[in-house]
Design an enzyme around this catalytic site. Structure first.
Site, mmCIF file in Angstrom:
data_model
loop_
_atom_site.group_PDB
_atom_site.id
_atom_site.type_symbol
_atom_site.label_atom_id
_atom_site.label_comp_id
_atom_site.label_asym_id
_atom_site.label_seq_id
_atom_site.Cartn_x
_atom_site.Cartn_y
_atom_site.Cartn_z
ATOM 1 C CD GLN A 32 -102.589 -33.794 2.741
ATOM 2 O OE1 GLN A 32 -102.233 -33.952 3.898
ATOM 3 N NE2 GLN A 32 -101.873 -33.088 1.884
ATOM 4 C CD GLU B 175 -97.945 -33.816 -0.923
ATOM 5 O OE1 GLU B 175 -99.184 -33.693 -1.028
ATOM 6 O OE2 GLU B 175 -97.201 -32.873 -0.592
ATOM 7 C CG HIS B 176 -98.825 -36.637 2.655
ATOM 8 N ND1 HIS B 176 -99.443 -35.601 2.001
ATOM 9 C CD2 HIS B 176 -97.746 -36.102 3.278
ATOM 10 C CE1 HIS B 176 -98.770 -34.482 2.227
ATOM 11 N NE2 HIS B 176 -97.736 -34.740 2.988
ATOM 12 C CG ASP C 39 -97.847 -31.828 7.102
ATOM 13 O OD1 ASP C 39 -97.258 -32.421 6.189
ATOM 14 O OD2 ASP C 39 -99.072 -31.624 7.114
#
Lengths: 433, 433
Positions: free
Chosen positions: A259, A327-328, A361
């Site tokens: 990330q 977000e993740h 992703d």
């Protein structure tokens, strides 16, 4: 990576730091964006050509602004066959997941002749923004276009800034063609958003604009919101990992780094109940750093927005995850499903040690365009929902309306809307006279 | 009412006129709103009290800003029992319709150990804006609050400007209590939106703000969008009626008038294939006008934004309705269901001569907060969807990941994201070494 004890105070400071990544006001930028929007609205293609020359150093005309079939064929020749194969495999998974998001019109009827319902209609024409520059992400093209296609959008128009020689990255073109884009135009920045919002001689006005971009693109989208629809404004990327003593420190470290490599504003946070894991992850991070090509970006991102937090209890760790609304979110614990049920706020949740974030992703199928910077408190991943809209359906019989007409008249009169009351009353005036 | 032949040209002019109702730029207002937002963000309650004194001429303190249980009890005593009854009946219908909009979490698993899914979570805390002033609409309170309640929102906070004596309309309070609001604060305008977005000592920060308001409220909502979520920005109200020779001109006229009475910017349009109906509707409108209390507003609204258009064919009429994308669409034709299937863009569709638009405003059950001013091209009625958000769920087994790990690594390398590739690779490094 820095290791801190998770307290109310570290938490507050961390949230403040993270929020700094999206400044409240962009002063100067906003004025420049407003000027670009106005110019394109008034001067159409001419304004696009002039901005493209100035910002992208490419000279375009009415004949060259649209990507031709020949250019797409060339792009296929310039792309490795193996990449085309991988794009097609990913596309299949993404399509299969998004098919399950489809919503259907419904109605509910009663024997007295009433019918109420909800009609689902795809948005007619959608614009997709794809950034140019050095970083080319064919996966983002797939993620933006496939849900629109599945929703049934009639026309998908893509815009992307050209390179100085007037070409577009072949990987972008191949992904666009595979995903089913209808037309591609070589224009980027706020001027591209203006073209999609207002239309020009070359580019048709769209109803909704999606896709990530730089600050100009983001501000332009915000400015045209309401005149057209937009997706949620994308911010810097984030991962939060919840892990206990059962987690593999090497996996956790690798995932945090994946990330952090996005850009210097990206954030990578581990919240763990195990002090030992915290130390081991920090060591693994240092080890990997020496082997990774984007180590400079990663170092800056970790220095600014990277944290390893040691929590007293799993409850504290979960509360932190919900506050940050990452977000993740990866959950690497003994029983990740149990933790998942207690998560309120996250864009995508990855369960267990083999659900590594990059799997999402590229390949698993769920969308990788996710709410960032705490907006998972109220926004959702990009989905088929973003490309449909609904209409209420109301049908009534005389019998059904007659049972309630006096109630409606009374309610309307109470709100002093006498013409509302009148429109119900005229339907029964013969009875009353 | 003016009668025109429907041509491409009348259509273009009409669309241009309608769009004029939402100006592109509000210059001066925007700066004033930005100043209010900043002041409330920095000074909290004190700023609220000072604006409320200045704009609403009411003096509030920490002890009086929140509506008390006593004030709600008083409101019930001040409200006619019959109105409370009608509110309860309407509430039942609205609840029953919105229950059908509920969405559920789902997952899909495969025997190789993969699980993909989508988790639906209610938004935690929601703010509802309710306008004050002379026009009090308890129905709007119901329409904003009930979908949030059904979605499972934990906390619903309402704000509404006080009257100069520091009280709130009893009808508003009764509707709020019936719908299940958790707390009500006496503050309005941009300052109320700021309080809901940032929080103050008295008012908790919310995650999403809904509800209509004046230009200050609308601009403040647009300004905080992204920091919190908002509903779509409400514009002036509209009705479009599609009618053929079978329609009752008296009903059509009454329905056009019910929309025109909202305000001077409201628009009422009839598109008909029958020249005879056009004339009769125009006459009926004149007849009713003499009997209605809000005739002055109606006359101005019809002069500016009222049209009777005579179309050559039903296809032309349908195309016009889709172009205008009206908030309310009534279909009074021989076979309204057939026409409905061809409608792409409308907030709510009313079928047949007994589905008069005010039925939808108060009673039938579907929401009356609808996309206005052409935004039905991409926005939907307010619904339970507005109060939930989704998270993707991804769980993978080693077996499942091992089948595709090389594809993912390859894709990540193609995008030059080597740390992404690394995070997949470390999971299989023992096999490879």
């Amino acid at each position: 990576m820095r290791i801190q004890r998770l307290t109310k105070e570290t938490m507050q400071n961390l949230l403040k730091e993270l929020l700094k990544r999206s400044p409240d006001s962009y002063g100067e930028y906003e004025d420049r964006v407003a000027a670009i929007l106005k110019n394109v609205k008034e001067n159409g293609d001419e304004a696009l050509f002039s901005y493209t020359s100035r910002f992208d150093h490419a000279d375009l005309t009415k004949n060259t602004i649209r990507v031709t079939n020949q250019e797409i064929e060339d792009a296929y020749r310039q792309t490795e066959a193996s990449l085309i194969q991988v794009i097609r495999k990913a596309l299949e998974n993404i399509r299969s997941y998004h098919e399950k998001q489809k919503q259907y019109s419904w109605f509910d009827s009663k024997p007295d002749g009433t019918m109420l319902g909800q009609k689902v209609t795809p948005i007619h024409r959608v614009g997709v923004y794809v950034p140019g520059g050095k970083a080319v992400y064919p996966s983002s093209v797939l993620m933006n276009v496939i849900p629109a296609r599945i929703a049934g959008v009639d026309e998908i128009i893509m815009v992307t800034p050209p390179r100085p020689d007037g070409t577009v990255s072949p990987h972008t073109l191949v992904a666009a063609k595979e995903a089913g884009v209808d037309a591609i135009y070589k224009v980027g920045g706020a001027q591209a958003i203006a073209a999609l919002a207002y239309g020009t001689e070359s580019i048709k006005k769209t109803d909704k604009i999606v896709g990530p971009g730089n600050i100009y693109v983001a501000l332009a989208k915000k400015a045209v919101y309401g005149y057209v629809s937009i997706d949620s404004v994308a911010g810097p990327s984030e991962i939060l990992v919840i892990a206990d003593e059962t987690a593999n420190p090497r996996y956790v470290a690798a995932d945090l780094l994946s990330q952090a490599e996005h850009d210097e504003l990206a954030s990578a946070i581990l919240v763990t109940t195990s002090e030992e894991l915290a130390k081991k992850v920090s060591e693994e991070v240092d080890g990997f750093l020496n082997t990774l090509s984007r180590a400079d970006i990663i170092r800056k991102s970790l220095d600014n927005y990277g944290y390893i937090l040691v929590a007293k209890t799993m409850e504290d760790a979960i509360e932190t995850a919900n506050e940050i609304a990452s977000e993740h979110l990866e959950i690497l614990t003994k029983n990740p499903f149990d933790i998942m049920t207690r998560i309120r706020n996250a864009g995508a949740i990855f369960l267990g040690e083999y659900a590594s974030e990059p799997l999402g992703d590229y390949f698993a199928g769920p969308n990788h365009i996710l709410p960032t910077n705490g907006t998972a408190r109220f926004f959702s991943p990009l989905s088929v929902d973003d490309f449909i809209k609904k209409s209420s359906i109301i049908s009534y019989s005389r019998e059904a309306l007659s049972k309630i007409h006096q109630d409606i008249e009374y309610f309307a009169e109470a709100e002093q809307l006498t013409a509302h009351a009148n429109s119900i009353r005229v339907r029964f005036e013969e009875e009353e006279s």
